[in-house]
Design an enzyme around this catalytic site. Structure first.
Site, PDB file in Angstrom:
ATOM      1  CE  LYS A 114      -4.375  -1.425   1.704  1.00 45.10           C
ATOM      2  NZ  LYS A 114      -5.414  -1.605   2.802  1.00 45.10           N
ATOM      3  CE  LYS A 200      -6.083  -7.509  -1.378  1.00 42.85           C
ATOM      4  NZ  LYS A 200      -6.238  -7.219  -0.002  1.00 42.85           N
ATOM      5  CE  LYS A 203     -13.463  -3.200   0.924  1.00 44.43           C
ATOM      6  NZ  LYS A 203     -13.356  -2.750   2.335  1.00 44.43           N
TER       7      LYS A 203
HETATM    8  P1  TYM Z   1     -10.682  -5.495   4.323  1.00 48.42           P
HETATM    9  O1  TYM Z   1     -11.811  -4.489   4.528  1.00 48.42           O
HETATM   10  O2  TYM Z   1      -9.667  -5.376   3.357  1.00 48.42           O
HETATM   11  O3  TYM Z   1     -11.608  -7.071   3.880  1.00 48.42           O
HETATM   12  C1  TYM Z   1     -12.694  -7.467   4.611  1.00 48.42           C
HETATM   13  C2  TYM Z   1     -12.608  -9.154   4.526  1.00 48.42           C
HETATM   14  O4  TYM Z   1     -12.728  -9.550   3.287  1.00 48.42           O
HETATM   15  C3  TYM Z   1     -11.672 -10.209   3.082  1.00 48.42           C
HETATM   16  N1  TYM Z   1     -11.126 -10.243   1.536  1.00 48.42           N
HETATM   17  C4  TYM Z   1     -11.026 -11.339   0.622  1.00 48.42           C
HETATM   18  N2  TYM Z   1     -11.025 -12.368   0.872  1.00 48.42           N
HETATM   19  C5  TYM Z   1     -10.914 -13.418  -0.129  1.00 48.42           C
HETATM   20  N3  TYM Z   1     -10.704 -12.706  -1.572  1.00 48.42           N
HETATM   21  C6  TYM Z   1     -10.329 -11.603  -1.578  1.00 48.42           C
HETATM   22  N4  TYM Z   1     -10.319 -10.973  -2.682  1.00 48.42           N
HETATM   23  C7  TYM Z   1     -10.471 -10.565  -0.486  1.00 48.42           C
HETATM   24  N5  TYM Z   1     -10.741  -9.228  -0.325  1.00 48.42           N
HETATM   25  C8  TYM Z   1     -11.004  -9.171   1.004  1.00 48.42           C
HETATM   26  C9  TYM Z   1     -10.581  -9.859   3.876  1.00 48.42           C
HETATM   27  O5  TYM Z   1      -9.431 -11.025   4.060  1.00 48.42           O
HETATM   28  C10 TYM Z   1     -11.237  -9.530   5.311  1.00 48.42           C
HETATM   29  O6  TYM Z   1     -11.618 -10.649   6.076  1.00 48.42           O
HETATM   30  N6  TYM Z   1      -7.573  -5.162   7.962  1.00 48.42           N
HETATM   31  C11 TYM Z   1      -8.684  -5.639   7.540  1.00 48.42           C
HETATM   32  C12 TYM Z   1     -10.067  -5.327   8.567  1.00 48.42           C
HETATM   33  C13 TYM Z   1      -9.848  -5.454   9.897  1.00 48.42           C
HETATM   34  C14 TYM Z   1      -9.833  -6.858  10.660  1.00 48.42           C
HETATM   35  C15 TYM Z   1      -9.705  -6.443  12.119  1.00 48.42           C
HETATM   36  C16 TYM Z   1     -10.108  -8.068  10.224  1.00 48.42           C
HETATM   37  C17 TYM Z   1      -9.503  -4.654  10.896  1.00 48.42           C
HETATM   38  N7  TYM Z   1      -9.515  -5.084  12.201  1.00 48.42           N
HETATM   39  C18 TYM Z   1      -9.703  -7.295  12.995  1.00 48.42           C
HETATM   40  C19 TYM Z   1     -10.135  -9.072  11.319  1.00 48.42           C
HETATM   41  C20 TYM Z   1      -9.731  -8.598  12.626  1.00 48.42           C
HETATM   42  C21 TYM Z   1      -9.120  -5.481   6.353  1.00 48.42           C
HETATM   43  O7  TYM Z   1      -8.529  -4.444   5.786  1.00 48.42           O
HETATM   44  O8  TYM Z   1     -10.039  -5.982   5.649  1.00 48.42           O
END
Ligand code: TYM
Length: 336
Positions: A114, A200, A203
């Site tokens: 990032k 992957k 968004k």
């Molecule tokens: P975020 O908002 O990027 O994504 C949310 C969830 O979706 C999953 N995900 C995917 N799974 C499969 N294929 C993909 N292409 C894909 N893109 C996203 C992510 O793995 C996630 O589970 N850092 C985290 C948010 C967070 C969090 C936490 C998660 C903040 N605190 C505590 C667990 C526990 C994030 O940016 O997810």
């Protein structure tokens, strides 16, 4: 000390959620709420590690809660709230900033991706760098034992475990924080971009053709799948032949998941057929799965006061657990 089973996970409110979020996380969230106590958080403090327009941020929080509910989360079963409404997340994050090590953060690949090149990195926010410590705070604030996520979050989860372990060791409070277990679905832990099967689905990818959004219409799904990269050769009958064809593999994987078959069975059924055949089937199954979710999201967004109330109720419940744990944490650390 035995910690009871508790699920925590978070999703960033940075735009429309997509099929990767849905298959990699949300579907798992909804099935877990049937078996365990669950806490699901819209992580608005994580979102602002990259600048967000204030009006868009609040709109995206609503969109994310609406997506949670439309995917099947039930506020009577799970605690649903936004991170900034429970100040304990920030307080524990500070304490954990002092436990976590710079060397550990330097290894985080997501920051490297990032923040960009060494020159660009200088301009990244400090928040983006310590983002994984806040994530550890989210989980440990509730002493969560299980964390459903996609594969991209695995390294952050490992860091959360290291931080929990170091806190327990440093302050000689064995097992105070449980070491959280990642729950990563096997086959769909990483849904890939429809335009480039080595990246992957995300968004932040510029082209909307790279992803299926949860709010896409049947027509948009149809167009995106038609345009999706696949392969000029017919569908093979074995996995080995797909090794160098990540886009084709991705489409077959998504189809297998949605048709509740394993990949081997899909290959048996489709071997020898053109990808246009798979794309037709995939569009049908995606439209059936996604368009009801899209219209439910829209319906929910038409009543923001209802969504706001769900967040308020959820944050009150979350705050009770957070405060109880924080009292013990302050005491352990020696804060008066
Ligand atoms: P975020 O908002 O990027 O994504 C949310 C969830 O979706 C999953 N995900 C995917 N799974 C499969 N294929 C993909 N292409 C894909 N893109 C996203 C992510 O793995 C996630 O589970 N850092 C985290 C948010 C967070 C969090 C936490 C998660 C903040 N605190 C505590 C667990 C526990 C994030 O940016 O997810």
């Amino acid at each position: 000390m035995i910690n009871k089973k508790l699920v925590f996970s978070g999703v960033q409110p940075t735009g429309n959620l997509h099929l990767g979020n849905y298959l990699g996380a949300l579907k798992n969230f909804t099935s877990l709420q049937k078996e365990m106590e669950c806490i699901y958080c819209v992580v608005d403090l994580h979102a602002i590690t990259i600048f967000q327009k204030p009006s868009e941020l609040s709109e995206n929080v609503f969109k994310t809660v609406a997506s949670f509910l439309a995917a099947g989360l039930d506020p009577n079963k799970s605690i649903i709230f936004n991170q900034s409404a429970v100040s304990g997340h920030s307080e524990l994050a500070w304490i954990l900033n002092c436990v976590s090590r710079i060397g550990w953060l330097n290894r985080m690949t997501q920051f490297k991706d990032k923040a960009g090149s060494d020159k660009e990195k200088e301009k990244a926010s400090v928040g983006l760098y310590i983002y994984p410590n806040l994530m550890a705070a989210d989980i440990l604030l509730y002493k969560a034992t299980h964390v459903p996520v996609g594969a991209d979050q695995k390294q952050h989860l490992e860091l959360s475990r290291d931080i929990a372990q170091k806190f327990n060791n440093d302050f000689k409070c064995e097992n105070f924080f449980p070491l959280p277990e990642p729950l990563i679905s096997k086959n769909i832990s990483r849904i890939m971009s429809l335009r480039d099967g080595t990246k992957k689905m995300s968004k932040s990818e510029e082209s909307d053709y790279s992803r299926i959004n949860l709010r896409d219409s049947a027509d948009e799904i149809n167009k995106k799948i038609k345009k999706a990269k696949s392969d000029s050769e017919p569908i093979p009958d074995n996995l080995k032949s797909l090794e160098k064809k990540p886009e084709a593999l991705n489409l077959l994987n998504i189809y297998s998941e949605l048709s509740k078959n394993n990949l081997e069975k899909t290959l048996q059924d489709m071997a020898g057929k053109e990808y246009s055949f798979l794309k037709k089937k995939l569009t049908e199954i995606l439209v059936n799965e996604i368009t009801p979710v899209a219209s439910e999201i829209q319906k929910l967004l038409d009543d923001k006061s209802h969504l706001k109330q769900i967040l308020i109720n959820g944050s009150e419940k979350a705050n009770i657990i957070a405060e109880e744990n924080l009292k013990k944490i302050r005491d352990i650390v020696g804060l008066l």
